[in-house]
Design a protein around this motif. Structure first.
Motif, short mmCIF file in Angstrom:
data_model
loop_
_atom_site.label_atom_id
_atom_site.label_comp_id
_atom_site.label_asym_id
_atom_site.label_seq_id
_atom_site.Cartn_x
_atom_site.Cartn_y
_atom_site.Cartn_z
N LYS A 199 28.14 96.11 -23.52
CA LYS A 199 28.80 95.15 -24.28
C LYS A 199 28.51 93.64 -23.67
O LYS A 199 28.03 93.21 -22.75
N ASP A 200 28.72 92.68 -24.59
CA ASP A 200 28.58 91.48 -24.30
C ASP A 200 29.88 90.97 -24.22
O ASP A 200 30.71 91.65 -24.54
N SER A 201 30.13 89.88 -23.66
CA SER A 201 31.53 89.10 -23.20
C SER A 201 31.09 87.95 -22.68
O SER A 201 30.15 87.33 -22.28
N VAL A 202 32.10 86.91 -22.74
CA VAL A 202 32.05 85.57 -22.44
C VAL A 202 33.30 85.23 -21.52
O VAL A 202 34.48 85.61 -22.13
N LEU A 203 33.34 84.61 -20.66
CA LEU A 203 34.21 84.18 -19.78
C LEU A 203 34.13 82.74 -19.47
O LEU A 203 32.99 81.93 -19.58
N VAL A 204 35.25 82.01 -20.22
CA VAL A 204 35.51 80.61 -19.93
C VAL A 204 36.53 80.14 -18.90
O VAL A 204 37.49 80.54 -18.92
N ARG A 205 36.15 79.48 -17.94
CA ARG A 205 37.13 79.02 -17.00
C ARG A 205 37.32 77.37 -17.19
O ARG A 205 36.29 76.66 -17.31
N GLU A 206 38.51 77.08 -17.59
CA GLU A 206 38.88 75.71 -17.69
C GLU A 206 39.77 75.22 -16.83
O GLU A 206 40.81 75.62 -16.61
N VAL A 207 39.57 73.99 -16.08
CA VAL A 207 40.43 73.38 -15.29
C VAL A 207 41.20 72.23 -15.77
O VAL A 207 40.67 71.39 -16.63
N ASN A 208 42.53 72.39 -15.71
CA ASN A 208 43.38 71.18 -16.01
C ASN A 208 44.28 70.90 -15.32
O ASN A 208 45.18 71.54 -14.60
N GLY A 209 44.27 69.75 -14.56
CA GLY A 209 45.01 69.53 -13.26
C GLY A 209 44.92 70.36 -12.24
O GLY A 209 43.81 70.68 -11.73
N ASP A 210 46.06 71.07 -11.68
CA ASP A 210 45.79 72.12 -10.62
C ASP A 210 45.95 73.54 -10.97
O ASP A 210 46.01 74.52 -10.40
N THR A 211 45.49 73.85 -12.31
CA THR A 211 45.36 75.05 -12.91
C THR A 211 44.03 75.41 -13.42
O THR A 211 43.42 74.50 -14.09
#
Length: 117
Positions: free
Chosen positions: A81-93
């Motif tokens: 299977k293909d998959s996509v992970l997106v890590r997004e930083v907003n402030g301290d999260t």
């Protein structure tokens, strides 16, 4: 591989992972640690590399960075299977969104230490 087994699914749903993300001389390292497993990936942005995911899939991965989003595009090997992970930083999260087929999973992390790299 037809999917993630029930035991792995239960363990994953109760895990409280810690992600350690470092950048040194253009080389990135992401170490994800839980009480039952640790995974480690090392990469350079835009360069494809072989990865074994936490659930045991073999994938070819390419990482890209756009503003505050780090995208991990995983292409399954041998019919995986293909998959996509997106890590997004907003402030301290940090919010990590994983998409595979039509399933979306979100996990939120609290940033403990943000060091310039």
């Amino acid at each position: 591989m037809t999917g993630v087994g029930m035991v792995m699914r239960k363990l994953g749903s109760t895990a409280k992972p810690v992600q350690d993300i470092k950048v040194e001389n253009g080389k990135w390292t992401i170490i994800t640690t839980t009480t039952f497993k640790t995974t480690n990936i090392e990469f350079r942005l835009g360069e494809e590399f072989e990865e074994t995911t936490a659930d045991g899939r073999k994938v070819m991965t390419k990482m890209t960075l756009e503003k505050n989003k780090l995208t991990q595009d995983q292409k399954g090997v041998n019919g995986g299977k293909d998959s996509v992970l997106v890590r997004e930083v907003n402030g301290d999260t940090l919010t990590m969104t994983l998409t595979a087929d039509n399933v979306v999973c979100k996990r939120t992390y609290k940033l403990v230490n943000l060091a310039a790299g």
